[in-house]
Write an enzyme that holds these catalytic residues in place. Structure first.
Site, PDB file in Angstrom:
ATOM      1  N   ALA A  23      52.286  68.038  87.122  1.00 35.94           N
ATOM      2  CA  ALA A  23      52.428  67.287  85.880  1.00 35.94           C
ATOM      3  C   ALA A  23      53.558  67.807  84.985  1.00 35.94           C
ATOM      4  O   ALA A  23      54.203  67.032  84.279  1.00 35.94           O
ATOM      5  CB  ALA A  23      51.110  67.310  85.108  1.00 35.94           C
ATOM      6  N   THR A  27      56.031  65.884  82.212  1.00 32.20           N
ATOM      7  CA  THR A  27      55.831  66.017  80.763  1.00 32.20           C
ATOM      8  C   THR A  27      57.179  66.151  80.049  1.00 32.20           C
ATOM      9  O   THR A  27      57.321  65.701  78.918  1.00 32.20           O
ATOM     10  CB  THR A  27      54.944  67.234  80.412  1.00 32.20           C
ATOM     11  OG1 THR A  27      55.433  68.386  81.089  1.00 32.20           O
ATOM     12  CG2 THR A  27      53.502  66.990  80.791  1.00 32.20           C
ATOM     13  N   PHE A  34      47.470  64.007  81.846  1.00 27.23           N
ATOM     14  CA  PHE A  34      46.148  63.484  81.512  1.00 27.23           C
ATOM     15  C   PHE A  34      45.036  64.463  81.836  1.00 27.23           C
ATOM     16  O   PHE A  34      43.902  64.271  81.456  1.00 27.23           O
ATOM     17  CB  PHE A  34      45.899  62.111  82.159  1.00 27.23           C
ATOM     18  CG  PHE A  34      45.737  62.125  83.650  1.00 27.23           C
ATOM     19  CD1 PHE A  34      44.501  62.383  84.209  1.00 27.23           C
ATOM     20  CD2 PHE A  34      46.806  61.846  84.480  1.00 27.23           C
ATOM     21  CE1 PHE A  34      44.335  62.364  85.579  1.00 27.23           C
ATOM     22  CE2 PHE A  34      46.648  61.835  85.849  1.00 27.23           C
ATOM     23  CZ  PHE A  34      45.415  62.100  86.406  1.00 27.23           C
ATOM     24  N   ARG A  35      45.357  65.519  82.547  1.00 21.42           N
ATOM     25  CA  ARG A  35      44.330  66.516  82.839  1.00 21.42           C
ATOM     26  C   ARG A  35      44.221  67.562  81.740  1.00 21.42           C
ATOM     27  O   ARG A  35      43.250  68.284  81.678  1.00 21.42           O
ATOM     28  CB  ARG A  35      44.618  67.190  84.178  1.00 21.42           C
ATOM     29  CG  ARG A  35      44.326  66.277  85.349  1.00 21.42           C
ATOM     30  CD  ARG A  35      44.378  67.018  86.659  1.00 21.42           C
ATOM     31  NE  ARG A  35      43.902  66.190  87.730  1.00 21.42           N
ATOM     32  CZ  ARG A  35      44.656  65.310  88.377  1.00 21.42           C
ATOM     33  NH1 ARG A  35      45.913  65.153  88.033  1.00 21.42           N
ATOM     34  NH2 ARG A  35      44.162  64.583  89.351  1.00 21.42           N
ATOM     35  N   HIS A 120      48.889  61.725  94.979  1.00 22.53           N
ATOM     36  CA  HIS A 120      47.913  60.967  94.190  1.00 22.53           C
ATOM     37  C   HIS A 120      48.295  59.500  94.038  1.00 22.53           C
ATOM     38  O   HIS A 120      47.758  58.808  93.174  1.00 22.53           O
ATOM     39  CB  HIS A 120      47.716  61.632  92.818  1.00 22.53           C
ATOM     40  CG  HIS A 120      47.095  62.997  92.914  1.00 22.53           C
ATOM     41  ND1 HIS A 120      47.409  64.027  92.064  1.00 22.53           N
ATOM     42  CD2 HIS A 120      46.187  63.498  93.785  1.00 22.53           C
ATOM     43  CE1 HIS A 120      46.719  65.106  92.413  1.00 22.53           C
ATOM     44  NE2 HIS A 120      45.977  64.814  93.445  1.00 22.53           N
ATOM     45  N   ASN A 213      56.881  77.746  86.289  1.00 26.68           N
ATOM     46  CA  ASN A 213      55.783  77.197  85.507  1.00 26.68           C
ATOM     47  C   ASN A 213      55.683  77.976  84.196  1.00 26.68           C
ATOM     48  O   ASN A 213      55.891  79.181  84.179  1.00 26.68           O
ATOM     49  CB  ASN A 213      54.455  77.315  86.278  1.00 26.68           C
ATOM     50  CG  ASN A 213      53.399  76.373  85.720  1.00 26.68           C
ATOM     51  OD1 ASN A 213      53.681  75.194  85.507  1.00 26.68           O
ATOM     52  ND2 ASN A 213      52.215  76.883  85.484  1.00 26.68           N
TER      53      ASN A 213
END
Ligand SMILES: [Zn+2]
Length: 244
Positions: A23, A27, A34-35, A120, A213
């Site tokens: 994600a 972003t 959404f998590r 997904h 990350n």
């Protein structure tokens, strides 16, 4: 040599780069994760996104599902950022072999990437649940209420893996093979807690694993390089180092 310079050297020396993204890659294009429990969803919706975006909820509350889906999941006017664009460029140069992504927003394809394993699914593919006819995302975005197939009247469902649903076997297989054959695996914008992200990493057999990350992950110890900076910025810097 700093870590970004080191990673750009790794990229320069690799012919079989695979990128695995989550994600955090999207972003930076303005798509909400959404998590993450950032409170955004709780302003207008009584249920957590994990409930609304589940198979049971889709089947039992289809109209409410689509209200949420159109409001929060269909971000169609967003643009790829430097991470997407850099990866697409590396693929064109023959350096990058595949992108494996947990995102459903199609931004890698918008940037020009062709080999993309969407674990997904994608909001850009939609099918009639009764006759299987395919429909473009506009069919969903422009309508109201539950979208129905003009041919048979069946309900149209996005090709997005909802909670309680299983991932597509062929997509998984392709992702596994790409990762198993990578000489450099760059993992970005994912905390590696969402299934099957961590499991897929187990297939990597090389010795050049780079994690980009903002937060620490459980894989940091196993990575040769850990860069805790926004992925768009990192990829842009690597790209300009390589072009220099
Ligand atoms: Zn139909």
């Amino acid at each position: 040599m700093n870590q970004i310079e080191m990673l750009s050297q790794w990229v320069a020396e690799s012919q079989n780069v695979v990128f695995f993204g989550g994600a955090g890659v999207s972003t930076e294009s303005g798509i909400p994760d959404f998590r993450s429990q950032d409170g955004l969803y709780h302003q207008h919706y009584d249920l957590p996104p994990e409930t609304i975006l589940s198979h049971d909820y889709f089947m039992s509350h289809t109209q409410e599902f689509y209200r949420f889906y159109r409001d929060k999941m269909l971000c169609l006017d967003v643009k790829p950022n430097a991470a997407h664009l850099t990866l697409a460029k590396w693929e064109q140069q023959g350096k990058l072999k595949a992108v494996v992504t947990q995102n459903i927003d199609g931004l890698h394809q918008k940037a020009g990437s062709r080999k993309v394993y969407e674990l997904h699914g994608s909001v850009y593919r939609n099918y009639c649940m009764s006759c299987g006819a395919a429909y473009p995302v506009e069919q969903i975005a422009q309508g109201e209420g539950v979208p129905h197939c003009p041919h048979c009247g069946g309900i149209i469902k996005p090709d997005v893996v909802l909670y309680q649903e299983s991932l597509d076997g062929r997509t998984i297989q392709g992702a596994v093979e790409a990762i198993a054959n990578a000489d450099l695996l760059i993992v970005g914008g994912t905390s590696l807690v969402v299934y099957p992200a961590a499991g897929l990493l187990e297939y990597y057999r090389g010795n050049r694993l780079a994690l980009i990350n903002r937060d620490a992950t459980s894989y940091d110890q196993r990575a040769g390089l850990v860069i805790r900076e926004p992925i768009g910025k990192v990829m842009e810097e690597i790209s300009s180092l390589l072009d220099a």
